[in-house]
Motif scaffolding. Structure first.
Motif, PDB file in Angstrom:
ATOM      1  N   MET A   1       0.828  -1.183   0.000  1.00  0.00           N
ATOM      2  CA  MET A   1       0.000   0.000   0.000  1.00  0.00           C
ATOM      3  C   MET A   1       0.873   1.247   0.000  1.00  0.00           C
ATOM      4  N   GLU A   2       0.201   2.356  -0.168  1.00  0.00           N
ATOM      5  CA  GLU A   2       0.867   3.642  -0.158  1.00  0.00           C
ATOM      6  C   GLU A   2       1.551   3.891   1.181  1.00  0.00           C
ATOM      7  N   ASP A   3       2.374   4.896   1.201  1.00  0.00           N
ATOM      8  CA  ASP A   3       3.036   5.326   2.424  1.00  0.00           C
ATOM      9  C   ASP A   3       1.972   5.769   3.431  1.00  0.00           C
ATOM     10  N   LEU A   4       2.076   5.272   4.647  1.00  0.00           N
ATOM     11  CA  LEU A   4       1.072   5.579   5.663  1.00  0.00           C
ATOM     12  C   LEU A   4       1.393   6.841   6.470  1.00  0.00           C
ATOM     13  N   ALA A   5       2.436   7.549   6.106  1.00  0.00           N
ATOM     14  CA  ALA A   5       2.790   8.776   6.826  1.00  0.00           C
ATOM     15  C   ALA A   5       1.635   9.773   6.790  1.00  0.00           C
ATOM     16  N   ARG A   6       0.961   9.865   5.663  1.00  0.00           N
ATOM     17  CA  ARG A   6      -0.164  10.810   5.534  1.00  0.00           C
ATOM     18  C   ARG A   6      -1.308  10.406   6.467  1.00  0.00           C
ATOM     19  N   VAL A   7      -1.525   9.103   6.653  1.00  0.00           N
ATOM     20  CA  VAL A   7      -2.551   8.633   7.591  1.00  0.00           C
ATOM     21  C   VAL A   7      -2.206   9.118   8.995  1.00  0.00           C
ATOM     22  N   ASN A   8      -0.945   8.989   9.370  1.00  0.00           N
ATOM     23  CA  ASN A   8      -0.500   9.468  10.686  1.00  0.00           C
ATOM     24  C   ASN A   8      -0.728  10.969  10.835  1.00  0.00           C
ATOM     25  N   GLU A   9      -0.406  11.723   9.775  1.00  0.00           N
ATOM     26  CA  GLU A   9      -0.587  13.179   9.813  1.00  0.00           C
ATOM     27  C   GLU A   9      -2.059  13.544  10.000  1.00  0.00           C
ATOM     28  N   ILE A  10      -2.925  12.845   9.298  1.00  0.00           N
ATOM     29  CA  ILE A  10      -4.358  13.120   9.395  1.00  0.00           C
ATOM     30  C   ILE A  10      -4.862  12.827  10.806  1.00  0.00           C
ATOM     31  N   CYS A  11      -4.455  11.692  11.353  1.00  0.00           N
ATOM     32  CA  CYS A  11      -4.859  11.354  12.722  1.00  0.00           C
ATOM     33  C   CYS A  11      -4.377  12.409  13.707  1.00  0.00           C
ATOM     34  N   THR A  12      -3.135  12.849  13.544  1.00  0.00           N
ATOM     35  CA  THR A  12      -2.561  13.861  14.427  1.00  0.00           C
ATOM     36  C   THR A  12      -3.304  15.189  14.291  1.00  0.00           C
ATOM     37  N   ALA A  13      -3.691  15.542  13.074  1.00  0.00           N
ATOM     38  CA  ALA A  13      -4.419  16.796  12.846  1.00  0.00           C
ATOM     39  C   ALA A  13      -5.753  16.810  13.600  1.00  0.00           C
ATOM     40  N   PHE A  14      -6.292  15.619  13.855  1.00  0.00           N
ATOM     41  CA  PHE A  14      -7.545  15.495  14.612  1.00  0.00           C
ATOM     42  C   PHE A  14      -7.276  15.059  16.058  1.00  0.00           C
ATOM     43  N   ASP A  15      -6.065  15.331  16.538  1.00  0.00           N
ATOM     44  CA  ASP A  15      -5.660  15.048  17.919  1.00  0.00           C
ATOM     45  C   ASP A  15      -5.765  13.580  18.311  1.00  0.00           C
ATOM     46  N   CYS A  16      -5.749  12.679  17.337  1.00  0.00           N
ATOM     47  CA  CYS A  16      -5.876  11.236  17.598  1.00  0.00           C
ATOM     48  C   CYS A  16      -7.056  10.950  18.531  1.00  0.00           C
ATOM     49  N   ASP A  17      -8.106  11.730  18.381  1.00  0.00           N
ATOM     50  CA  ASP A  17      -9.291  11.619  19.234  1.00  0.00           C
ATOM     51  C   ASP A  17     -10.308  10.683  18.580  1.00  0.00           C
ATOM     52  N   PRO A  18     -10.677   9.588  19.265  1.00  0.00           N
ATOM     53  CA  PRO A  18     -11.652   8.659  18.701  1.00  0.00           C
ATOM     54  C   PRO A  18     -12.988   9.319  18.351  1.00  0.00           C
ATOM     55  N   ALA A  19     -13.309  10.436  18.983  1.00  0.00           N
ATOM     56  CA  ALA A  19     -14.551  11.150  18.661  1.00  0.00           C
ATOM     57  C   ALA A  19     -14.511  11.703  17.231  1.00  0.00           C
ATOM     58  N   ASN A  20     -13.318  11.798  16.661  1.00  0.00           N
ATOM     59  CA  ASN A  20     -13.147  12.325  15.304  1.00  0.00           C
ATOM     60  C   ASN A  20     -12.967  11.213  14.258  1.00  0.00           C
ATOM     61  N   LEU A  21     -13.307   9.987  14.623  1.00  0.00           N
ATOM     62  CA  LEU A  21     -13.066   8.839  13.738  1.00  0.00           C
ATOM     63  C   LEU A  21     -13.643   9.042  12.339  1.00  0.00           C
ATOM     64  N   ILE A  22     -14.898   9.454  12.242  1.00  0.00           N
ATOM     65  CA  ILE A  22     -15.523   9.607  10.923  1.00  0.00           C
ATOM     66  C   ILE A  22     -14.805  10.684  10.112  1.00  0.00           C
ATOM     67  N   ALA A  23     -14.514  11.804  10.727  1.00  0.00           N
ATOM     68  CA  ALA A  23     -13.816  12.880  10.015  1.00  0.00           C
ATOM     69  C   ALA A  23     -12.433  12.424   9.551  1.00  0.00           C
ATOM     70  N   ILE A  24     -11.752  11.667  10.391  1.00  0.00           N
ATOM     71  CA  ILE A  24     -10.431  11.140  10.029  1.00  0.00           C
ATOM     72  C   ILE A  24     -10.553  10.215   8.813  1.00  0.00           C
ATOM     73  N   MET A  25     -11.537   9.332   8.852  1.00  0.00           N
ATOM     74  CA  MET A  25     -11.723   8.395   7.735  1.00  0.00           C
ATOM     75  C   MET A  25     -12.125   9.133   6.455  1.00  0.00           C
TER      76      MET A  25
END
Length: 159
Positions: free
Chosen positions: A1-25
């Motif tokens: 698969m693609e580099d997952l660094a961007r996935v990490n960045e997106i999660c971090t941008a949403f404070d790795c908060d499970p309440a933001n799961l849908i927005a992260i996805m």
């Protein structure tokens, strides 16, 4: 698969908060055009929640795609006006033309993804389908397949 660094960045941008799961996805899907198994696993790790929870959200919402989308996205309207004017035979013809089976929505060559939508808001033009957001009115199975053949031809010339 693609580099997952961007996935990490997106999660971090949403404070790795499970309440933001849908927005992260949603952000991940916007970036990669689908949600890969690796990306969903990484989201679960970053948010410190179970992978099953992430998958349950991904599979519950129709808008999330767990398979890569094709280069061209076809949407056939299944709204009342289109249904009454026979959009189902259009969908069936395109489905068969693309060689799709089961829950698979993307052609083996990765060129097309076929979806249905509840309404495209062009009821007066029914039956309607879109290809990459461009509306095609008063379609028939024959005109739909001719359009796809035209797109395939242009892709062959370009590629």
């Amino acid at each position: 698969m693609e580099d997952l660094a961007r996935v990490n960045e997106i999660c971090t941008a949403f404070d790795c908060d499970p309440a933001n799961l849908i927005a992260i996805m949603q952000e991940i899907q916007a970036e990669y055009k689908y949600l890969s198994e690796e990306a969903l696993t990484r989201v679960a790790e970053n948010l410190h929640i179970g992978t099953a929870k992430v998958y349950s959200v991904a599979t519950f919402y129709e808008n999330f795609s767990l398979e890569p989308k094709g280069k061209h996205v076809i949407k056939v309207c299944a709204g009342t006006a289109c249904h009454v004017r026979r959009s189902q035979p259009i969908y069936d013809a395109v489905h068969d033309y693309l060689g799709l089976a089961g829950r698979k929505k993307t052609s083996a060559d990765g060129l097309f993804t076929l979806e249905t939508v509840a309404c495209l808001g062009a009821c007066g033009l029914a039956p309607v389908m879109t290809v990459d957001g461009e509306v095609h009115a008063k379609m028939t199975p024959e005109t739909a397949l001719a359009l796809l053949e035209e797109i395939r031809g242009k892709e062959a010339q370009a590629g």
